[in-house]
Scaffold this active site. Structure first.
Site, PDB file in Angstrom:
ATOM      1  N   ASP A 429       0.822  -1.205   0.000  1.00 28.73           N
ATOM      2  CA  ASP A 429       0.000   0.000   0.000  1.00 28.73           C
ATOM      3  C   ASP A 429       0.862   1.264   0.000  1.00 28.73           C
ATOM      4  O   ASP A 429       2.039   1.234   0.369  1.00 28.73           O
ATOM      5  CB  ASP A 429      -0.898  -0.017   1.236  1.00 28.73           C
ATOM      6  CG  ASP A 429      -2.207   0.713   1.035  1.00 28.73           C
ATOM      7  OD1 ASP A 429      -2.334   1.465   0.050  1.00 28.73           O
ATOM      8  OD2 ASP A 429      -3.112   0.536   1.872  1.00 28.73           O
ATOM      9  N   GLU A 483     -14.318   1.791  -0.562  1.00 26.26           N
ATOM     10  CA  GLU A 483     -13.839   2.398   0.674  1.00 26.26           C
ATOM     11  C   GLU A 483     -14.313   3.835   0.829  1.00 26.26           C
ATOM     12  O   GLU A 483     -14.494   4.327   1.945  1.00 26.26           O
ATOM     13  CB  GLU A 483     -12.316   2.349   0.744  1.00 26.26           C
ATOM     14  CG  GLU A 483     -11.608   3.222  -0.279  1.00 26.26           C
ATOM     15  CD  GLU A 483     -10.104   3.307  -0.039  1.00 26.26           C
ATOM     16  OE1 GLU A 483      -9.639   2.755   0.965  1.00 26.26           O
ATOM     17  OE2 GLU A 483      -9.413   3.916  -0.867  1.00 26.26           O
TER      18      GLU A 483
END
Length: 680
Positions: A429, A483
């Protein structure tokens, strides 16, 4: 090459040479036609540089647009081409981790030679591309000019860079909604990421993108506001992040490496290096974009000799649902009991993996300061017993030890360590950059991962070709996924952003360059009037079946189930359907679609078809022709929006029926709705 192909190549070579003309001593023109003869690329080289333009069916797609390369302060592409090479190529290659089993790669190619900077052009039936081939010694590239000019002032779908990390212009997550504006209305001071769509006359689309990026920065775009462009046109210019010289830990929650000093050049390239492809996909029918293979064709060939260990699949994911479990006798959260429950859920529903997201390791290391309440070895052993693999979250900077240039000893140590313990991969990430250093790092990590049989899911990046070279890179984020619903604000009578419209835009644009980790699967669903952002108990915009259709619609060899096991267990009928949808396919058919409005696709795995349709907030009705089915009777399991889905987005109907290839299915999609079927 067969005798027929040799003959075709020879004829085409003669044709290309015949279409090379000299208007003066300093101007050459060249023309290249696609295999079906409908798309033409025209090139002009002179003492003022090189330009290219595109026509299709006799109509202009792209006006003459400049191509250039500045090396050590001098333009490298000038004057007459010394030699022209032209041929036709017709080949195919296997794509076992894609939306189809094989990709056809049929094009005409022409190469112009300018000293140390050759330019290779390709004409496909569905688009055109070029790349610069550097034949000199290793050097620094000061800048590259890639221009894309269009007649008039067409509407465009523009994904702006709009959330820089620590204020650094080129540090961004590649997540953007689309501004639908005329090119003249583009913000002059704002970068845009690609792919970017241009809406031309008669419904035609031209989509600008880069492909096959390696050891070079990715391409961003800005509006060309200079007075030198062709009158009556609007142009886009490529922009590249300069090479980073210094960086520090910072950005969001100190998870990024943020450049603090950049060089005056964009790249340090090797001797005889190919630069990335500059691409314009051209289509008369929006639906055809859903089945375009340009990103695969122009990517580096696979470099992993044995791919048998790469196992695509679905994942029970913890972060979106905030590890919310109900009806259990332990406190849910980031602990061993919770993840054991996730493993049980995955095993019961035939999901291949779970992810343990951020929080299992320390902020500064993947080897130290590990969570004392997560017994990783116990979970790995339990998962192995249940047939469920474990994937771990990592920030990019932790995986490389905060040292992009020489930190691969850290990556080697970390990957080797966890692979030996039985971990199946990493979700890496917060790359949040695509300058040359990050692109090179991604390839290096992919290579180390392949060495240790680890799959990788890259976040803070969009696909750039590495997914074919290293198919263990099974997904990318770089998408405004589910998200965002966790923090979506309300404005007036509804949410700030139109997520269902984005959901039927991204498959045409973001997904054109490769798979996307959208993370679908919300079981709490809402209409505009009753949606609100909620971090602990999140919901989606649009209907339940809109979410279910994403499993067929969205390309993702590693696909998440974003909601909690408890939510899926309460909705077992929907879960059973989702669990059956594979993540790679043998064949894809683009049935119908309109950019930003709706999408309808059918995908085949073996002898089973998976069909999905999605719409924006506009209710729609369609008739689907089932002629793609084989002979005989087929059993269809169908999920459709319920009669009252306009009031309660969770409402759906599940029916089964027998169908044949001669049948048609009439489908109705609610506002923000979907429709999906498995046909066996």
């Amino acid at each position: 090459m067969t005798q027929r192909m040799k003959k075709i190549a020879g004829v085409l070579t003669m044709l290309c040479l015949c279409l090379t003309t000299w208007a003066t001593n300093w101007i050459q023109t060249h023309e290249l036609s696609s295999p079906n003869g409908q798309l033409k690329v025209k090139m002009t080289s002179s003492s003022n540089g090189l330009s290219w333009c595109i026509e299709k069916g006799g109509q202009t797609v792209m006006l003459p647009s400049q191509i250039g390369l500045v090396v050590n302060g001098k333009e490298a592409i000038l004057g007459k081409a010394r030699k022209v090479q032209c041929q036709e190529v017709n080949q195919s290659f296997a794509t076992p981790f894609y939306k189809k089993a094989r990709v056809d790669d049929h094009y005409a190619t022409l190469t112009l030679r300018f000293g140390k900077a050759n330019v290779e052009f390709r004409a496909y039936d569905d688009g055109a591309a070029y790349r610069i081939l550097w034949t000199g010694k290793a050097t620094n590239i000061d800048n590259e000019q890639a221009q894309f000019c269009f007649e008039g002032d067409p509407k465009a779908f523009v994904p702006y860079v709009n959330d820089n990390r620590a204020g650094e212009r080129y540090c961004y997550s590649f997540e953007s909604y689309y501004d639908e504006v005329n090119l003249s209305a583009m913000h002059r001071d704002s970068l845009a990421i690609s792919p970017l769509a241009i809406c031309l006359a008669n419904g035609r689309k031209a989509i600008v993108m880069d492909c096959g990026v390696e050891n070079y920065p990715g391409m961003m775009l800005v509006r060309d506001a200079s007075a030198s462009r062709t009158p009556g046109s609007e142009c886009l210019n490529a922009v590249f992040a300069p090479y980073p010289l210094q960086q520090e830990v910072g950005g969001f929650d100190r998870l990024n490496l943020v450049p603090t000093q950049r060089a005056s050049y964009i790249a340090r390239i090797n001797a005889c290096q190919s630069l990335p492809w500059r691409v314009v996909v051209v289509t008369d029918r929006d639906a055809d974009i859903l089945n375009c293979d340009m990103a695969q064709r122009l990517a580096p060939a696979c470099r992993v000799k044995d791919t048998s260990w790469i196992r695509p699949g679905k994942v029970a994911w913890d972060w979106w649902n905030n590890t919310n479990l109900t009806g259990v006798d332990f406190a849910s959260g980031m602990n061993t009991d919770t993840y054991q429950y996730y493993i049980d859920f995955a095993s019961k529903n035939h999901l291949e993996y779970i992810i343990i997201d951020e929080g299992w390791s320390g902020k500064e290391s993947l080897m130290e300061d590990l969570s004392p309440v997560i017994d990783l070895d116990r979970l790995i052993a339990y998962g192995k017993q249940k047939g469920v693999g474990i994937i771990l979250w990592s920030s990019w900077r932790n995986l490389i030890g905060n040292r992009p240039a020489d930190g691969y000893d850290v990556a080697e140590t970390v990957m080797s360590h966890y692979a030996k313990r039985g971990v199946k991969g990493f979700k890496v990430d917060f790359f949040d950059r695509d300058d040359q250093e990050v692109i090179a790092s991604a390839y290096r990590l992919a290579d180390i991962g392949a060495k240790h049989h680890l799959m990788l899911d890259f976040h803070g990046l969009k696909p750039f070709g590495i997914q074919r070279a290293y198919p263990n890179v099974v997904n990318f984020e770089g998408v405004k996924g589910l998200e965002n619903s966790k923090w979506e604000p309300r404005v007036g009578d509804g949410p700030l952003h139109n997520q269902p419209r984005y959901d039927v835009t991204a498959p045409y644009l973001r997904m054109l360059c490769g798979p996307m980790d959208y993370t679908p699967g919300a079981m709490t669903n809402a209409m505009k009037n009753n949606f609100f952002g909620n971090n602990d108990n999140p919901m989606s915009q649009g209907t339940r079946v809109h979410q279910m259709a994403m499993y067929t619609m969205f390309e993702a060899p590693l696909q998440m189930l974003a909601d909690s096991p408890s939510a899926y267990e309460r909705e077992q009928e929907c879960t059973d359907f989702i669990a059956q949808v594979p993540t790679t396919f043998d064949e894809t058919i683009a049935i119908d679609g309109q950019l930003g409005e709706y999408t309808i696709v059918a995908r085949r795995k073996g002898d089973t078809w998976f069909v999905a349709a999605m719409t924006d907030w506009t209710p729609r009705e369609f008739t689907i022709n089932l002629s793609f089915l084989g002979e005989g009777n087929h059993e269809a399991s169908i999920f459709a929006d319920g009669t009252n889905a306009m009031k309660d987005a969770r409402d759906y109907r599940h029916t089964t029926k027998t169908v044949t290839a001669s049948d048609q299915l009439h489908i109705k999609l609610s506002s923000g709705g979907g429709w999906t079927a498995i046909i066996k």
